[in-house]
Design a protein around this motif. Structure first.
Motif, PDB file in Angstrom:
ATOM      1  N   ARG A 187      -1.225   6.905 -11.398  1.00  0.00           N
ATOM      2  CA  ARG A 187      -1.422   7.627 -12.670  1.00  0.00           C
ATOM      3  C   ARG A 187      -2.033   8.996 -12.419  1.00  0.00           C
ATOM      4  N   ALA A 188      -1.650   9.943 -13.224  1.00  0.00           N
ATOM      5  CA  ALA A 188      -2.261  11.273 -13.124  1.00  0.00           C
ATOM      6  C   ALA A 188      -2.212  11.963 -14.489  1.00  0.00           C
ATOM      7  N   GLN A 189      -3.216  12.820 -14.719  1.00  0.00           N
ATOM      8  CA  GLN A 189      -3.320  13.489 -16.013  1.00  0.00           C
ATOM      9  C   GLN A 189      -2.520  14.795 -16.040  1.00  0.00           C
ATOM     10  N   GLN A 249       2.285   1.881  -3.338  1.00  0.00           N
ATOM     11  CA  GLN A 249       1.350   2.443  -4.302  1.00  0.00           C
ATOM     12  C   GLN A 249       1.043   3.902  -3.989  1.00  0.00           C
ATOM     13  N   ARG A 250       0.945   4.169  -2.674  1.00  0.00           N
ATOM     14  CA  ARG A 250       0.690   5.540  -2.273  1.00  0.00           C
ATOM     15  C   ARG A 250       1.812   6.451  -2.780  1.00  0.00           C
ATOM     16  N   GLN A 277       0.834  -1.210   0.000  1.00  0.00           N
ATOM     17  CA  GLN A 277       0.000   0.000   0.000  1.00  0.00           C
ATOM     18  C   GLN A 277       0.862   1.250   0.000  1.00  0.00           C
ATOM     19  N   ASN A 337       0.885  12.312  -9.104  1.00  0.00           N
ATOM     20  CA  ASN A 337       0.091  13.529  -8.977  1.00  0.00           C
ATOM     21  C   ASN A 337       0.963  14.779  -8.988  1.00  0.00           C
ATOM     22  N   ALA A 354       2.496  15.295 -12.413  1.00  0.00           N
ATOM     23  CA  ALA A 354       1.484  15.765 -13.359  1.00  0.00           C
ATOM     24  C   ALA A 354       1.145  17.224 -13.088  1.00  0.00           C
ATOM     25  N   LEU A 355       1.027  17.575 -11.809  1.00  0.00           N
ATOM     26  CA  LEU A 355       0.683  18.938 -11.430  1.00  0.00           C
ATOM     27  C   LEU A 355       1.767  19.902 -11.902  1.00  0.00           C
ATOM     28  N   LEU A 389       2.028  -1.411  -7.613  1.00  0.00           N
ATOM     29  CA  LEU A 389       0.986  -0.951  -8.535  1.00  0.00           C
ATOM     30  C   LEU A 389       1.284   0.471  -8.975  1.00  0.00           C
ATOM     31  N   ILE A 400       1.353   6.964  -6.448  1.00  0.00           N
ATOM     32  CA  ILE A 400       0.241   7.883  -6.755  1.00  0.00           C
ATOM     33  C   ILE A 400       0.636   9.319  -6.438  1.00  0.00           C
ATOM     34  N   ASP A 401       1.243   9.498  -5.261  1.00  0.00           N
ATOM     35  CA  ASP A 401       1.637  10.849  -4.863  1.00  0.00           C
ATOM     36  C   ASP A 401       2.617  11.441  -5.871  1.00  0.00           C
ATOM     37  N   LEU A 442      -0.620  11.401 -19.948  1.00  0.00           N
ATOM     38  CA  LEU A 442      -0.836  10.688 -18.701  1.00  0.00           C
ATOM     39  C   LEU A 442       0.532  10.283 -18.139  1.00  0.00           C
TER      40      LEU A 442
END
Lengths: 224, 637
Positions: free
Chosen positions: B118-120, B39-40, B36, B47, B50-51, B115, B43-44, B130
């Motif tokens: 993903r972020a746009q 993955q966190r 976890q 994000n 992407a930002l 895992l 993801i972070d 992406l």
């Protein structure tokens, strides 16, 4: 053998059918309605039933019509109230049940209600983006800006999006919204590019606020 | 499988399940947590990348630099940027081989799936692409592996603790359990012992039941013993004086003259009151009885500490004392006379001046009892002629007794080594004339002299010189040797003096251990007076011999019957009843009843009963009917 069809049996059968249909649709409106009544009283229950009716009626519309209809419906139902007043919190993302049930909400609550309504109506979420934008308030010459959230619709990955928000009731292309400057966007489906893969455990999104919202919605009866 | 082993097994299995289970659960939980976190992190990172890309210029160099800056931090497996249609624009994928210390089997056992996050990325209102970030799981494996090592250490510690506690627990259970098992074994071997009740309720009720049973058995045995003792006393003793009656005394005297228990010579003393009728008239019946009782008490007391010495009332006014330990009639007469002068005459002489006369003679083995008594009568007559309350003795110690002690010491010390010790066998038969065993008797062949010496000739001297142990060992050796070639069983008797000798007991154990094939056919017996003189030593000896497989018994049984219930917890195999009760059994209905009861009690305890001193073949059916399992004596061939 004498087989009698009693009113009770018919009701039971009807309930069963409704339940089966709802299961198939992935949204448990009965549960939603009960929760709404329990939390906000009978008017909230009526609002839910009304919403359900509106959704079911608009199912057969063309995609563009669905967008327009839902944008208008949500804008018409929900009155803008800031989070502090509505929920006693600085920033609170309300579920559709909460926004529609109490008929109040702020910018992201509009976007959320529209997003899930459209999702329910079959609009692919790959075309939808929740978008953080910087909004200029008070006309083209104004220097006052504030944080705002809108729902953007991309008819194709490289298309110019249509913007739905609560500042203006009309849905317009992004180029006609010079008051908005996009910052960041996201949606529930982080995996549409590889296709078919379910969101992994631990949440499809790192935005915990988004995650929290999805969890609450699931408890209320939405299939997120 | 024994209960204790099962308990151990249960503890071990439960520990393994508990530890293994919690180990697995904690490892899986840790893996889930680590996955976890991975993955966190993905993801972070996705994000924020992407930002930041959304805000920056989108030229390929900037995009690539942004990706490279993050990737070169080293925490990511891959960072990929794709355009809205899925075409790769920039990618960075870790190709370096894994250099961490985590073993491959562990990686295979607990795979961690990293895992993607993903972020746009947007360019104004338009979608730019992406970002897909996958964190490297190397660090996760390292953390998990370190956790495993830590956990294993703690579990090992806990397992040791559990083992320690288990050991204590088992010991707690084991002690009372072993006591219970020991008691059950003891009862199985006819040793009726009681043990303390353990605290464990289940065991307590079992022990209580067994203790109750043992107590009841002991009580039964004690009751029966007391009844038999009363009977034995009544049948064999004079009512007024408490001394042996004529039959009992004569049986004892005959045993001394014919048996092998005592020396070749000894003294017989007769004491006769002058005129019992006159006494009755002068003192009255009651006081005359009191006088007789006083006399009896003095004569009885004279036998204290002297093996074989016995006093009896042979006629109304005549008393006899047989003294095997006095090889001089004069010494015997003087000893008794002095006792009477001191404890009897002062009380009665003032009233009855003419009280008694005392005569003493020396007897020899093989003499007829009547002959010895007739000579004692002559001595008594000689005493009468000497006047009031006088004594006379005939005969002094002869040849054998005059051998000096030092000469005996030499003879006895050398006897075993020089092969002078022999054994003679006498059969012990059942009622059906089957030989139960051969009773072995020690013989000594003095160098140069022709005649073999029997036990009574030299064993008292050996006892005095403390030389019984080597002689007893010599006999055991001969018996074991005999058993190697012969069939059937052999009984050997040990001296009373030997049984408390530690050194002797250890040698005996070693000796018997060397002959495992013969030990089961070896019967070992100790005379009754020796048993009761050193009861604890005998108990130890019993335990030792029974463990070696020998049969253990008591010979010359029956004189100390009142203490008989002590025998209940010894696990005795047999007793040999004193010849005094067996001689003349056909005419003595009282002793028949006594012996019948004795056989019953002994059989209840699983003890074989053998009669000693059987004088004629004709007694065998009677003795068998009384319950005797075996018979031996001059009448048994």
């Amino acid at each position: 053998m004498n087989f009698r069809v009693t009113p009770r049996a018919i009701v039971a059968l009807a309930v069963l059918c409704v339940w089966l249909i709802q299961q198939a649709a992935g949204v448990n409106f009965d549960l939603i309605q009960q929760t709404a009544v329990k939390r906000f009283g009978a008017p909230a229950g009526n609002a839910m039933r009304d919403w359900q009716g509106a959704l079911n009626e608009s199912k057969s519309l063309a995609e563009m019509e669905k967008l327009r209809f839902i944008n208008a419906y949500v804008n018409g139902r929900v009155t803008f109230v800031d989070d502090k007043t509505a929920w006693g919190a600085d920033d609170y993302w309300a579920t559709p049940l909460e926004s529609m049930g109490r008929a109040v909400g702020d910018c992201e609550d509009y976007a959320i209600a529209k997003y899930f309504s459209l999702k329910y109506l079959g609009v692919p979420v790959a075309k939808l983006r929740m978008t953080y934008v910087r909004a200029r308030i008070g006309g083209p010459a104004s220097t006052i800006t504030q944080a705002h959230m809108v729902l953007a619709y991309y008819s194709s990955p490289d298309a110019e999006p249509l913007i739905m928000d609560n500042l203006i009731s009309e849905m317009r292309p992004a180029s006609r919204r010079s008051d908005l400057a996009p910052v960041f966007s996201f949606n529930t489906e982080g995996v549409w590019m590889t296709g078919g893969q379910p969101p992994p455990a631990g949440g499809s999104s790192g935005l915990t606020r988004w995650q929290d919202l999805l969890t609450r919605m699931k408890a209320e009866g939405f299939d997120t | 499988m024994s209960l204790i082993r099962q308990l151990w097994l249960a503890i071990v299995i439960i520990s393994i399940i508990a530890f293994g289970g919690s180990f697995t659960v904690s490892m899986l939980t840790a893996r889930h947590y680590v996955a976890q976190q991975l993955q966190r992190q993905s993801i972070d990172t996705a994000n924020s990348l992407a930002l930041s890309m959304s805000q920056q210029s989108k030229d390929p160099v900037t995009v690539e630099l942004q990706v490279a800056a993050l990737f070169d931090g080293g925490h990511y497996q891959s960072i990929v940027v794709t355009d809205p249609f899925g075409k790769t624009m920039v990618d960075r994928i870790q190709t370096r081989s894994d250099t961490s210390s985590v073993p491959a089997w562990f990686v295979n056992l607990l795979p961690i799936e990293s895992l993607p996050g993903r972020a746009q990325v947007t360019d104004g209102w338009k979608q730019f692409g992406l970002v897909t970030v996958i964190s490297h799981n190397r660090f996760a494996y390292q953390a998990l592996w370190d956790g495993l090592i830590d956990l294993a250490g703690w579990f090992l510690l806990a397992a040791l603790g559990a083992g320690l506690v288990g050991t204590l627990l088992i010991r707690n259970i084991r002690r009372p359990l072993e006591a219970v098992v020991g008691q059950a074994h003891a009862i199985g071997e006819r040793r009726f012992i009681t043990i303390d009740e353990p605290r464990t309720p289940e065991l307590r009720s079992a022990v209580r039941a067994m203790n109750d049973m043992v107590a009841r058995l002991r009580q039964m045995f004690a009751d029966e013993s007391a009844r038999l003792e009363a009977l034995r006393h009544k049948v064999n003793h004079d009512e007024v004086t408490g001394l042996s009656n004529r039959d009992y005394f004569m049986a004892h005297f005959r045993e001394i003259l014919q048996g092998e228990e005592f020396g070749q010579t000894g003294s017989l003393v007769l004491v006769r009151l002058v005129d019992i009728n006159a006494l009755n008239q002068r003192l009255g019946h009651m006081r005359a009885d009191a006088l007789l009782k006083d006399l009896g008490t003095v004569l009885y007391a004279s036998g204290e500490g002297r093996i074989g010495q016995r006093a009896g009332r042979t006629k109304g006014a005549e008393f006899a004392v047989v003294c095997p330990s006095f090889q001089s009639a004069t010494e015997a007469a003087t000893d008794l006379y002095e006792r009477l002068q001191q404890d009897f005459m002062p009380k009665w002489a003032p009233e009855v001046p003419d009280l008694f006369h005392l005569g003493a003679v020396l007897y020899r083995r093989g003499q007829k009892p009547g002959e010895a008594l007739a000579r004692a009568d002559q001595a008594l007559a000689a005493a009468q002629s000497k006047g009031l309350n006088s004594w006379h003795a005939i005969g002094e110690g002869e040849a054998l007794a005059s051998v000096p002690a030092e000469q005996w010491r030499t003879l006895l010390t050398e006897a075993v080594g020089a092969g002078l010790v022999k054994i003679a066998f006498f059969p012990v038969v059942s009622g059906a004339r089957q030989v139960l065993h051969q009773e072995s008797v020690i013989r000594l062949q003095p160098a140069g002299q022709g005649a073999l010496l029997s036990a009574g000739d030299f064993m008292p001297m050996a006892a005095r010189l403390n030389l019984t142990a080597p002689l007893d060992l010599g006999v055991i050796k001969l018996a074991l040797k005999h058993l190697e070639t012969a069939t059937g069983d052999v009984a050997v008797n040990l001296s009373a003096e030997t049984i408390s000798d530690w050194g002797f007991r250890n040698e005996l154990r070693a000796l018997i251990k060397d002959h495992p094939g013969q030990s089961k056919r070896l019967w070992i017996e100790v005379a009754e007076y020796g048993v009761f003189r050193q009861f604890d030593a005998f108990r130890e000896l019993c335990k030792m011999l029974k463990a070696l497989g020998c049969k253990v018994g008591i010979e010359y049984f029956g004189q100390r019957f009142a203490e008989g219930q002590k025998l209940a917890d010894l696990g005795l195999d047999y007793i040999k009843v004193h010849p005094t009760y067996v001689r003349g059994i056909a005419q003595n209905s009282g002793n028949q009843e006594f012996l019948k009861g004795l056989c019953n009690v002994a059989h209840a305890l699983g003890i074989v009963v053998i009669a000693l001193g059987v004088e004629s073949e004709g007694d065998l059916p009677l003795l068998t009917s009384l319950g005797f399992d075996g018979m031996t004596g001059p009448g048994v061939k």
